[in-house]
Scaffold this motif. Structure first.
Motif, short mmCIF file in Angstrom:
data_model
loop_
_atom_site.label_atom_id
_atom_site.label_comp_id
_atom_site.label_asym_id
_atom_site.label_seq_id
_atom_site.Cartn_x
_atom_site.Cartn_y
_atom_site.Cartn_z
N PRO A 181 0.84 -1.22 0.00
CA PRO A 181 0.00 0.00 0.00
C PRO A 181 0.86 1.26 0.00
O PRO A 181 1.95 1.26 0.57
N THR A 182 0.36 2.33 -0.61
CA THR A 182 1.14 3.56 -0.77
C THR A 182 1.38 4.24 0.56
O THR A 182 2.47 4.73 0.85
N LEU A 184 2.19 4.64 4.32
CA LEU A 184 2.97 3.86 5.29
C LEU A 184 2.13 3.39 6.47
O LEU A 184 2.38 2.34 7.05
N VAL A 187 0.67 -0.07 6.14
CA VAL A 187 1.57 -1.21 5.97
C VAL A 187 1.47 -2.20 7.13
O VAL A 187 1.57 -3.41 6.94
N LEU A 188 1.20 -1.65 8.33
CA LEU A 188 1.32 -2.46 9.54
C LEU A 188 0.43 -3.69 9.58
O LEU A 188 0.84 -4.75 10.04
N TYR A 190 -0.75 -6.58 8.31
CA TYR A 190 -0.38 -7.51 7.23
C TYR A 190 -1.58 -8.28 6.69
O TYR A 190 -1.83 -8.33 5.49
N ARG A 191 -2.36 -8.86 7.60
CA ARG A 191 -3.50 -9.66 7.13
C ARG A 191 -4.68 -8.77 6.75
O ARG A 191 -5.41 -9.07 5.81
N ARG A 193 -4.55 -6.04 5.25
CA ARG A 193 -4.42 -5.51 3.89
C ARG A 193 -4.44 -6.61 2.84
O ARG A 193 -4.11 -6.41 1.68
#
Lengths: 201, 424
Positions: A181-182, A184, A187-188, A190-191, A193
C-alpha cells in the motif's frame, strides 16, 4: 496573561503524568544501565523519512561530485552507470513494468532520506569489517553533498540546490507512489491488507 | 613446545592411525588421571586440540552445505543440504548463510552491548552477562531467506532440493523475549515500529512492527544448545518467528522505537518485489506457507522398486502446519501425509508418507496448510494471482521473494529424479 492560570494547570498536570511515567516499576532494576548522551548520539544513526533524525550539515552537487570522484567512482563508474562492484545509480527509466526492471534510486526509491542513511551507514563498503580510521569516515556535510550529487544526476533536484535536514526530506521522489500500500500507515496490518499464503495484493 | 608436548607429538606419529579405542591400558588407571603416557595421543587432553572434547561426526558422513553458484563477493550465500537433514532441526554447522556486504564480524561477547531507545520511557544498555540473567525461553523456529526457492534457483531441471529450497533452516533458539526487555524500558504512547540494527561494519537494519516485537520476538544468544554461531549473529541475534530472513537481525546491537518505519535498505529497495505492472510490494513480513519433498528429490537416483517412503519438510510464516498432502501422480490425487508432531509454530515440520515405487514414471509433490487455513498455492494459482504465464518466471530479470508454489519432482522410469516445477 489571559491564559496564565490555565497554562499552569496544564503544566502541573503534565508534570504529574510525566513523573508517573518515570516512576514506572521495573521488574529487574539491577539489569541494564542508562546510556550516556554521548553513547546515544554515537549509536543512533537511523534516519526516518520525516528527517527529524538528520544531523546538521549541508552540501550541493558540485561538492558531492568531487567526493564521488575520489571515493565512489571505482565501484559505481565514471557516469554513475555501475560496475561489477557497485550498482548503477542512474538510468532505468520506464523499465519497472518490463522483463528487465532496473531498481535505481531515480526510478525505484520512494524517499530521499534513505539515500543519506545508506551512504552514511554503509559507504564506502567495508566488506571485511576492518576498523576504520575516523578521519576516513564521511562527514555529515560530505554525505549531504553526495546525496545532492546523486539526486542531481537523476534530474530530481537542481545543480545548485542545497541539501540539508530541512530540504532533503521534502525532495519528491518519482516513485513515491510506486508501492502497495502507498500509505505507510497502512503497511502495519499484514493480514488486514489482504496478504495471504505469502502473497500480498 | 614443552618436552612433554614434543613427546606427545612424536608418539602420535608412531601410533599413526590407531584408533583411541584400540589402545589397552597396561595397568588399571583412573579415567580422569591424564598424567600417564597411556594417554599420549598427540594432543593435550581437555584442550581444543583434543578431538574428543568437541565431538566429531563419522568420516563416512559427508553431507555438506553447497554454495549458490551465483553467489557474489557481497552475499556469499551457502545452502542447507535439506535432502540429508533428519527430523526437523538443522544442525548449526549446516544452517544456510547469507551475508549482505559484510564478512562475518569477530565480536567479543565480553564487550558487546545492546541498546534499546527511542520512544521508550527509559533507554537501557545491556551487557551479554546482564541479558543472560533475564528469564529465558527456548523455541524452535525456522529462519528463511525471503528469496528461498525463488524462480532463478528453480530454473534448472537438475536442481537439487539444496539448490531450490536450501535457504531455510530450523533451530532451537534460546534468549529473552523482547517483550520482557521492553517492559523494562517502557513504551511511549504512539510507538508502532522498531528498527533493529546489526553490529557488523555495514550495520544492516530492518523495520519491524512493534506488535511483532511484543508478540513473540526473541533476543537470542543460544542455537541448538550452543552459543549462536558467528555466521548466525554471535553473540546476539533477533529472532522474529515466521518473518523473512532480514528481520532476524544478526550481531544485534540496537533497537529503536518509533512511530513509523525507517525505510532501511532491507525494507526498500531491498526485499521488495515487483508486480508485472511495475508496482512494488513492500513490507511483506511473513514467509508463505510452504513445503517440499526432500527424499526422494532432485538429483537423487531411486535405489530400486518397492517400498520407498516419501518425506519432506513443511513450514509457514503464518504459524503451525496443520496438514500436508502428497500426490504421486502429478497433482491429480492427493493423500494426507503423517505429520511428525508436535508441529511447533513457525518451525519446520517433518511429514512422511509410505509409498511403493512400481518402477514407472511418477511426479511427486507436497502441499501444506497452516493454522490460518492458508494453502500452499500451485504455480498455476500463483500465475493467476499475478496475471502471468509460466514463462514470465523464466524470463524476468528480477528475483521474486516470497515465492512458494508447490515443488514437483519427476521420477523417470529409470529412477532418476528431476525438477519439474515448470512442467505441471
Amino acid at each position: 496573561m489571559q491564559y496564565g492560570k490555565f497554562s499552569l494547570v496544564i503544566l502541573v498536570t503534565t508534570l504529574i503524568i510525566n513523573s508517573g511515567a518515570c516512576a514506572q516499576v521495573r521488574t529487574y532494576p539491577d539489569l541494564g544501565t542508562t546510556p550516556s548522551a554521548e553513547q546515544l548520539k554515537d549509536w543512533d544513526i537511523s534516519i526516518n523519512v520525516s528527517g527529524d533524525e538528520l544531523p546538521p550539515g549541508s552540501g550541493i552537487a558540485s561538492q558531492g561530485e568531487t567526493i564521488y570522484m575520489q571515493r565512489c567512482v571505482g565501484c559505481h563508474g565514471q557516469n554513475l552507470e555501475g560496475t561489477s562492484l557497485g550498482k548503477p545509480l542512474v538510468g532505468g527509466q520506464g523499465t519497472l513494468g518490463t522483463l528487465t526492471p532496473k531498481k535505481t534510486i531515480g526510478v525505484y526509491w520512494p524517499f530521499a532520506t534513505p539515500i543519506w542513511d545508506f551512504i552514511n551507514r554503509s559507504m564506502p563498503p567495508n566488506l571485511y569489517n576492518i576498523p576504520v580510521d575516523p578521519s576516513q569516515k564521511l562527514t555529515a556535510d560530505q554525505v549531504y553533498a553526495l546525496t545532492a550529487f546523486i539526486l542531481y544526476k537523476n534530474n530530481i533536484i537542481a545543480e545548485n540546490e542545497v541539501m540539508d535536514r530541512e530540504t532533503l526530506p521534502k525532495v519528491e521522489m518519482p516513485n513515491r507512489d510506486g508501492f502497495i500500500p502507498t500509505n505507510l500507515d497502512d503497511v502495519l496490518d499484514y493480514r488486514g491488507r489482504g496478504c495471504r499464503a505469502g502473497t500480498c495484493p | 613446545m614443552s618436552d612433554r608436548r614434543r613427546f606427545l607429538k612424536s608418539s602420535a606419529a608412531v601410533i599413526g592411525g590407531v584408533a583411541v579405542g584400540g589402545i589397552k591400558p597396561a595397568v588399571a588407571q583412573r579415567m580422569d588421571d591424564t598424567s600417564g603416557e597411556y594417554w599420549s595421543l598427540g594432543y593435550e587432553p581437555n584442550t581444543p586440540d583434543d578431538p574428543r572434547v568437541y565431538g566429531q561426526r563419522s568420516r563416512y558422513v559427508t553431507s555438506l552445505r553447497t554454495y549458490n553458484p551465483k553467489r557474489t563477493r557481497a552475499t556469499d550465500d551457502i545452502h542447507t543440504p535439506l535432502q540429508d537433514i533428519e527430523g526437523f532441526v538443522t544442525p548449526a554447522p549446516l544452517h544456510f548463510n547469507v551475508n549482505h556486504g559484510s564478512a562475518i564480524p569477530d565480536i567479543d561477547p565480553s564487550t558487546h552491548k545492546f541498546m534499546i531507545h527511542g520512544m521508550v520511557d527509559k533507554p537501557l544498555v545491556f551487557t551479554m552477562e546482564e541479558l543472560k540473567r533475564f528469564p529465558s525461553v527456548s523455541r524452535f523456529h525456522f529462519v528463511e531467506c525471503s528469496y528461498n526457492a525463488a524462480p532463478p534457483e528453480r530454473r534448472y531441471p537438475d536442481a537439487t532440493v539444496a539448490r531450490t529450497h536450501g535457504q531455510t533452516s530450523c533451530s532451537l533458539w534460546t534468549g529473552v523475549p523482547l517483550s520482557v526487555l521492553l517492559k523494562e524500558t517502557g513504551i511511549k504512547d504512539g510507538a508502532t515500529w522498531i528498527v533493529a540494527e546489526g553490529g557488523e561494519a555495514k550495520k544492516r537494519t530492518k523495520s519491524i512492527p512493534l506488535s511483532k516485537a511484543l508478540d513473540d520476538a526473541i533476543v537470542a544468544w543460544g542455537q541448538n544448545g550452543e552459543p549462536v554461531r558467528p555466521e548466525q549473529g554471535f553473540p546476539l541475534r533477533l529472532v522474529t518467528p515466521g518473518y523473512e530472513g532480514p528481520a532476524n537481525v544478526k550481531w544485534l546491537r540496537r533497537i529503536k522505537l518509533g512511530a513509523q518505519p525507517w525505510i532501511a535498505h532491507a525494507d526498500n529497495p531491498g526485499h521488495t518485489t515487483l508486480r508485472p505492472d511495475g508496482k512494488g510490494r513492500w513490507f511483506e513480513f511473513e514467509m508463505g506457507v510452504n513445503s517440499v519433498i526432500t527424499r526422494p528429490s532432485g538429483g537423487q537416483q531411486m535405489p530400486g522398486r518397492g517400498f520407498h517412503p516419501i518425506t519432506g519438510l513443511a513450514w509457514s510464516g503464518g504459524g503451525a502446519i496443520t496438514r500436508v498432502e502428497v500426490s504421486t501422480d502429478g497433482g491429480r490425487t492427493w493423500d494426507d501425509a503423517q505429520l511428525e508432531g508436535p508441529a511447533h509454530r513457525f518451525a519446520h515440520t517433518r511429514f512422511y508418507m509410505p509409498w511403493k515405487w512400481q518402477g514407472g514414471e511418477a511426479v511427486i509433490m507436497s502441499r501444506a496448510t497452516d493454522e490460518h487455513g492458508d494453502v500452499q498455492p500451485s504455480l498455476h494459482e500463483l500465475n493467476q494471482i499475478y496475471g502471468v504465464q509460466t514463462d514470465y518466471w523464466l524470463k524476468i530479470k528480477d528475483s521474486r521473494g516470497h515465492f512458494n508454489p508447490i515443488q514437483p519432482w519427476r521420477i523417470t522410469a529409470e529412477g532418476s529424479i528431476t525438477n519439474a516445477v515448470w512442467e505441471i
